[in-house]
Design a protein around this motif. Sequence first.
Motif, mmCIF file in Angstrom:
data_model
loop_
_atom_site.group_PDB
_atom_site.id
_atom_site.type_symbol
_atom_site.label_atom_id
_atom_site.label_comp_id
_atom_site.label_asym_id
_atom_site.label_seq_id
_atom_site.Cartn_x
_atom_site.Cartn_y
_atom_site.Cartn_z
ATOM 1 N N TYR A 56 -3.734 -11.004 2.800
ATOM 2 C CA TYR A 56 -4.600 -9.678 2.229
ATOM 3 C C TYR A 56 -3.200 -8.603 1.662
ATOM 4 O O TYR A 56 -3.379 -7.987 0.717
ATOM 5 N N ARG A 64 -0.710 -3.773 -6.768
ATOM 6 C CA ARG A 64 0.101 -2.413 -6.703
ATOM 7 C C ARG A 64 0.934 -2.726 -8.033
ATOM 8 O O ARG A 64 1.564 -1.799 -8.464
ATOM 9 N N TRP A 72 -14.785 -5.689 -7.297
ATOM 10 C CA TRP A 72 -15.997 -6.059 -6.298
ATOM 11 C C TRP A 72 -17.177 -6.823 -6.988
ATOM 12 O O TRP A 72 -17.448 -6.098 -8.235
ATOM 13 N N PRO A 80 -20.878 -8.689 -0.943
ATOM 14 C CA PRO A 80 -20.102 -8.184 -2.028
ATOM 15 C C PRO A 80 -18.696 -8.875 -1.553
ATOM 16 O O PRO A 80 -18.162 -8.800 -0.519
ATOM 17 N N LYS A 82 -14.427 -9.299 -2.834
ATOM 18 C CA LYS A 82 -13.469 -8.888 -3.892
ATOM 19 C C LYS A 82 -12.830 -9.909 -4.566
ATOM 20 O O LYS A 82 -11.955 -10.605 -3.885
ATOM 21 N N TYR A 84 -9.971 -11.564 -7.086
ATOM 22 C CA TYR A 84 -8.647 -11.373 -7.628
ATOM 23 C C TYR A 84 -8.336 -12.214 -8.734
ATOM 24 O O TYR A 84 -8.795 -13.536 -8.846
ATOM 25 N N LEU B 21 -2.772 5.744 4.670
ATOM 26 C CA LEU B 21 -3.040 5.457 3.331
ATOM 27 C C LEU B 21 -3.930 6.543 2.957
ATOM 28 O O LEU B 21 -4.535 7.200 3.439
ATOM 29 N N GLU B 25 -8.245 4.096 -0.459
ATOM 30 C CA GLU B 25 -7.435 2.814 -0.212
ATOM 31 C C GLU B 25 -7.552 2.309 1.129
ATOM 32 O O GLU B 25 -7.811 1.047 1.333
ATOM 33 N N ASP B 28 -11.161 0.618 1.054
ATOM 34 C CA ASP B 28 -11.347 -0.479 0.482
ATOM 35 C C ASP B 28 -10.834 -1.757 1.201
ATOM 36 O O ASP B 28 -11.283 -2.750 1.147
ATOM 37 N N ARG B 31 -13.414 -2.434 3.971
ATOM 38 C CA ARG B 31 -14.576 -3.123 3.447
ATOM 39 C C ARG B 31 -14.255 -4.604 3.129
ATOM 40 O O ARG B 31 -15.063 -5.535 3.243
ATOM 41 N N GLU B 32 -13.044 -4.896 2.532
ATOM 42 C CA GLU B 32 -12.611 -6.256 2.361
ATOM 43 C C GLU B 32 -12.422 -7.097 3.584
ATOM 44 O O GLU B 32 -13.072 -8.139 3.748
#
Lengths: 115, 188
Positions: A56, A64, A72, A80, A82, A84, B21, B25, B28, B31-32
């Motif tokens: 991760y 970045r 999402w 939900p 995420k 990539y 952060l 950010e 997020d 949540r992930e």
Amino acid sequence: MEKNDTSHAKWDAQLRKGTLELVIMAALQKGAKFGLELLGFLRDYETMIISEGTLYPLLDRLKREGLIDANWQQEDNTRPRKYYELTSEGKNRLTELTSRWRQSVRDIETLLNAK
Amino acid sequence: MSEREQIHNYLVALNRYLSRLQKHEADDVLREIESHIYDAIDEQEKRGGKADPASVLEGFGRPRELADSYINHIQLGAPPPQGFAAIKSVKRGVSKALYYGMAIFGYAFAITLIFTAMANLVYPESVGIWSYSGGNSIVIGFFENALPESDELMGFWYTPFALVAGYCLVRLTKGIMDVLKPNLQVNQ
């Protein structure tokens, strides 16, 4: 035998450290994947098994740097997730790294076969 | 400790260490990771096994180490946006005074430019860019009386020029603030 296993594990870890960026981008070249799916995909490759704690933060760094994009998505009744996927910059970078990787493999093969 | 408590405690600890952060950010990331944990537990149960959140959490490592992995590459590895490479070397040591000083300077100068752009429409004789000493010196300003012995250079065109310059300065200042902000929080 145990010493051999440790030695292999160290070698694999060193190899992964240098190639992980290429591996993750290669795993995404066929389409978007979410983290757990990516981990499961890599588990099929003996020397490329990585942990969640490695994956991760690396995905975050690649995002970045603009090499991958994240969105999402929710399908049906699932949680939900995420997803990539490679950006166009990521695809270019993957092409470059693939070329360098293949050159390295050719060089090492040549060295190994030298008599 | 119940399954949910273990996960909750892990996420609370991670959230604490991610405070360096920006909030959106960190949210997020949390949540992930929460989504991953519950998906992984579902998979364990689907395979007929017992839900074992501890084994899933073990894969992430300790909350502090995981948070460090996210933060370290922001501080050391990730490049700043295009055009901001020069501030990479100084951003690690950014202080509150520098951060807010740059914000005040940038936004104040931008507001001044935009204000004079508007004023030029109402007082065209008093606002503009004047050339002095045969072009060796330039004055930009809003004066009660037009400057004597000098030429105003742009006339009406000062307005669009100053509006564009003010807008660019706002964008530039915002960009610099965004790059410096995470490091400002580290130093607090």
